[in-house]
Design a protein around this motif. Structure first.
Motif, short mmCIF file in Angstrom:
data_model
loop_
_atom_site.label_atom_id
_atom_site.label_comp_id
_atom_site.label_asym_id
_atom_site.label_seq_id
_atom_site.Cartn_x
_atom_site.Cartn_y
_atom_site.Cartn_z
N ALA A 217 0.86 -1.18 0.00
CA ALA A 217 0.00 0.00 0.00
C ALA A 217 0.89 1.22 0.00
CB ALA A 217 -0.90 0.01 1.23
N ALA A 218 0.57 2.19 -0.87
CA ALA A 218 1.37 3.41 -0.97
C ALA A 218 0.93 4.44 0.06
CB ALA A 218 1.26 4.00 -2.37
N HIS A 219 1.88 5.22 0.57
CA HIS A 219 1.60 6.26 1.56
C HIS A 219 2.30 7.55 1.14
CE1 HIS A 219 0.05 3.27 4.45
NE2 HIS A 219 1.03 2.50 4.00
N PRO A 220 1.62 8.68 1.20
CA PRO A 220 2.30 9.95 0.93
C PRO A 220 3.40 10.17 1.95
CG PRO A 220 -0.10 10.24 0.97
CD PRO A 220 0.18 8.87 1.50
N SER A 221 4.45 10.87 1.53
CA SER A 221 5.56 11.15 2.43
C SER A 221 5.08 11.88 3.67
CB SER A 221 6.62 11.98 1.71
OG SER A 221 7.69 12.27 2.57
N GLY A 222 5.49 11.37 4.84
CA GLY A 222 5.14 12.00 6.11
C GLY A 222 3.85 11.50 6.72
N GLU A 223 3.06 10.72 5.97
CA GLU A 223 1.79 10.24 6.50
C GLU A 223 1.99 9.13 7.53
OE1 GLU A 223 -2.14 9.00 4.19
OE2 GLU A 223 -0.79 7.28 4.34
N ARG A 224 2.95 8.27 7.27
CA ARG A 224 3.19 7.13 8.16
C ARG A 224 4.67 7.10 8.53
NH1 ARG A 224 2.40 0.75 6.60
NH2 ARG A 224 3.28 -0.09 8.53
N VAL A 225 4.98 7.62 9.70
CA VAL A 225 6.36 7.66 10.18
C VAL A 225 6.44 6.82 11.45
CG1 VAL A 225 8.26 9.09 11.00
CG2 VAL A 225 6.76 9.94 9.17
N SER A 226 7.23 5.77 11.41
CA SER A 226 7.39 4.89 12.57
C SER A 226 8.76 5.13 13.20
CB SER A 226 7.25 3.43 12.15
OG SER A 226 8.25 3.08 11.20
N SER A 227 8.93 4.64 14.41
CA SER A 227 10.20 4.84 15.10
C SER A 227 10.65 3.56 15.78
CB SER A 227 10.09 5.97 16.13
OG SER A 227 9.14 5.66 17.12
N LEU A 228 11.95 3.45 15.93
CA LEU A 228 12.57 2.30 16.60
C LEU A 228 13.63 2.83 17.55
CD1 LEU A 228 13.23 -0.82 16.80
CD2 LEU A 228 14.91 -0.40 15.01
N THR A 229 13.58 2.39 18.80
CA THR A 229 14.61 2.73 19.78
C THR A 229 15.40 1.47 20.09
OG1 THR A 229 13.26 4.48 20.76
CG2 THR A 229 15.07 3.63 22.08
N SER A 230 16.70 1.53 19.89
CA SER A 230 17.57 0.39 20.17
C SER A 230 18.49 0.73 21.33
CB SER A 230 18.40 0.03 18.93
OG SER A 230 17.58 -0.31 17.84
N TYR A 231 18.69 -0.24 22.20
CA TYR A 231 19.54 -0.03 23.37
C TYR A 231 20.87 -0.74 23.20
CZ TYR A 231 15.10 1.48 25.33
OH TYR A 231 13.91 2.15 25.54
N THR A 232 21.96 -0.01 23.47
CA THR A 232 23.31 -0.58 23.41
C THR A 232 24.12 -0.02 24.56
OG1 THR A 232 24.06 1.21 21.95
CG2 THR A 232 23.33 -0.83 20.88
N THR A 233 25.25 -0.66 24.83
CA THR A 233 26.20 -0.10 25.80
C THR A 233 27.45 0.34 25.05
OG1 THR A 233 27.05 -2.32 26.30
CG2 THR A 233 25.39 -1.41 27.79
N ILE A 234 27.92 1.53 25.37
CA ILE A 234 29.15 2.07 24.80
C ILE A 234 30.06 2.43 25.97
CG2 ILE A 234 30.17 3.87 23.36
CD1 ILE A 234 27.45 4.18 21.99
N ASN A 235 31.22 1.78 26.02
CA ASN A 235 32.16 1.97 27.14
C ASN A 235 31.47 1.76 28.49
OD1 ASN A 235 34.27 2.64 25.37
ND2 ASN A 235 33.58 4.77 25.28
N GLY A 236 30.60 0.75 28.55
CA GLY A 236 29.94 0.38 29.79
C GLY A 236 28.72 1.19 30.16
N ALA A 237 28.40 2.22 29.37
CA ALA A 237 27.26 3.08 29.68
C ALA A 237 26.12 2.82 28.70
CB ALA A 237 27.68 4.55 29.61
N TRP A 238 24.89 2.80 29.20
CA TRP A 238 23.74 2.55 28.35
C TRP A 238 23.43 3.75 27.47
CZ3 TRP A 238 21.46 -1.78 27.06
CH2 TRP A 238 21.61 -2.90 27.89
N HIS A 239 23.11 3.45 26.21
CA HIS A 239 22.71 4.46 25.24
C HIS A 239 21.46 4.00 24.51
CE1 HIS A 239 26.80 5.82 25.93
NE2 HIS A 239 26.58 6.91 25.22
N SER A 240 20.70 4.96 23.99
CA SER A 240 19.56 4.62 23.14
C SER A 240 19.75 5.30 21.79
CB SER A 240 18.24 5.06 23.78
OG SER A 240 18.18 6.45 23.93
N THR A 241 19.40 4.57 20.75
CA THR A 241 19.53 5.08 19.38
C THR A 241 18.15 5.11 18.75
OG1 THR A 241 21.76 4.20 19.12
CG2 THR A 241 20.53 4.66 17.11
N LEU A 242 17.77 6.27 18.25
CA LEU A 242 16.47 6.44 17.62
C LEU A 242 16.61 6.41 16.11
CD1 LEU A 242 13.40 7.23 17.72
CD2 LEU A 242 14.17 9.62 17.63
N SER A 243 15.76 5.62 15.45
CA SER A 243 15.65 5.69 14.00
C SER A 243 14.20 5.97 13.64
CB SER A 243 16.15 4.41 13.32
OG SER A 243 15.37 3.31 13.70
#
Length: 306
Positions: A217-243
């Motif tokens: 199904a086609a969607h106009p740009s900006g109509e359907r924007v989803s997000s993903l938060t991924s958790y990782t550790t960098i140098n022992g500290a927790w970080h979250s990455t948003l896409s």
């Protein structure tokens, strides 16, 4: 057209010499793109999504960089599976907890990505991930689960994330804290078929997928924007990455009989087997989309009991 050795050059990335295409987007713009020029690429539907996301310069483990990283033409496939929470917890850090669809049953996924046009040039990627409860979240409500299954917002912890290019590996591993390595990785997603193959260290099959693409199904740009938060550790500290994903053409099916997933021998296969998946419940394919990947930010996570 496939690049030859003469078509590439070495660039320094956080002390690593990585090969990139000569005259490619990274070579020309160093993450600071000319959106008007990119809009003229026939593979790119438009760039309005990115005009609303100004880039900022930040310090990172790979040196100063601009964020977010822009992906102008993306296609993805995701198999969502049920797995026992007990098996999932053996692979999760104690601070994270599985997102459960029912008591004792969590969600895991196998994902494949093809990035045709992006700030760090063409590459492919695959992942074995675990859906987790949002960090710092109290009791999980029903709507969190619904939003996750609809792909509106997901929180995840990734076990495997092989890629096909050096720059993607260095940025992902050193800059984001993801378990990335470089391997032969083919992903081809069309409106009719979805195929993917991840090679192991000996050139054999780690994971592969052959499936009919769900009706799009086609969607106009900006109509359907989803997000993903991924958790990782960098140098022992927790970080979250948003896409953030700007979905332009996508489809979902729960009729999974026509899906052939081969679990071979390798790091991805081992990670998937360790989760003891029960069955596939959903197959999502996006034949066209766009993506903004932000640099990780420090985050606090509350300790949980396993």
């Amino acid at each position: 057209m496939a690049s030859t050795q003469k078509d590439t050059l070495k660039v320094d990335l956080g002390g690593h010499a990585v090969t990139v295409p000569k005259g490619g987007l990274y070579d020309r713009y160093r993450m600071n793109p000319d959106l008007d020029a990119i809009a003229r690429d026939p593979r790119v539907s438009g760039v309005d999504f990115f005009r609303q996301l100004p880039k900022i310069k930040v310090d990172s483990p790979i040196g100063p960089t601009l964020t977010p990283n822009f992906y102008y033409r993306v296609s993805t496939a995701r198999l969502t599976m049920l797995a026992p929470s007990r098996s999932i917890r053996t692979r999760l850090p104690g601070e994270l907890a599985p997102l459960e669809i029912a008591p004792g049953i969590g969600l895991v996924s196998v994902m494949f990505f093809r990035y045709d046009v992006c700030d760090i040039d063409f590459y492919t990627e695959a992942a074995v991930g675990i859906a987790v409860k949002p960090a710092r979240h109290g009791k999980l409500g029903f709507f969190d689960l619904v939003a996750g299954l609809k792909n509106e917002h997901l929180d995840s912890y990734v076990l495997s994330l092989p890629v096909s290019s050096e720059i993607a590996q260095v940025r992902g591993h050193d800059g984001y804290g993801f378990p990335k390595w470089v391997t032969e990785l083919d992903v081809d997603i069309s409106h009719s078929r979805t195929t993917a193959r991840v090679a192991n260290d000996t050139g054999g099959v780690d994971l592969s997928l052959l499936a009919t693409t769900p009706k799009q199904a086609a969607h106009p740009s900006g109509e359907r924007v989803s997000s993903l938060t991924s958790y990782t550790t960098i140098n022992g500290a927790w970080h979250s990455t948003l896409s953030q994903t700007n979905v332009l053409s996508a489809g979902t099916t729960r009729a999974t009989r026509g899906i052939a997933l081969q679990v071979g021998e390798g790091r991805m296969a081992d990670d998937l087997r360790s989760l003891k998946p029960i069955r596939t419940i959903q197959f999502d394919v996006m034949t066209e989309g766009q993506l903004a990947l932000h640099m990780p930010v420090p985050t606090s996570v509350q300790s949980r009991n396993k």
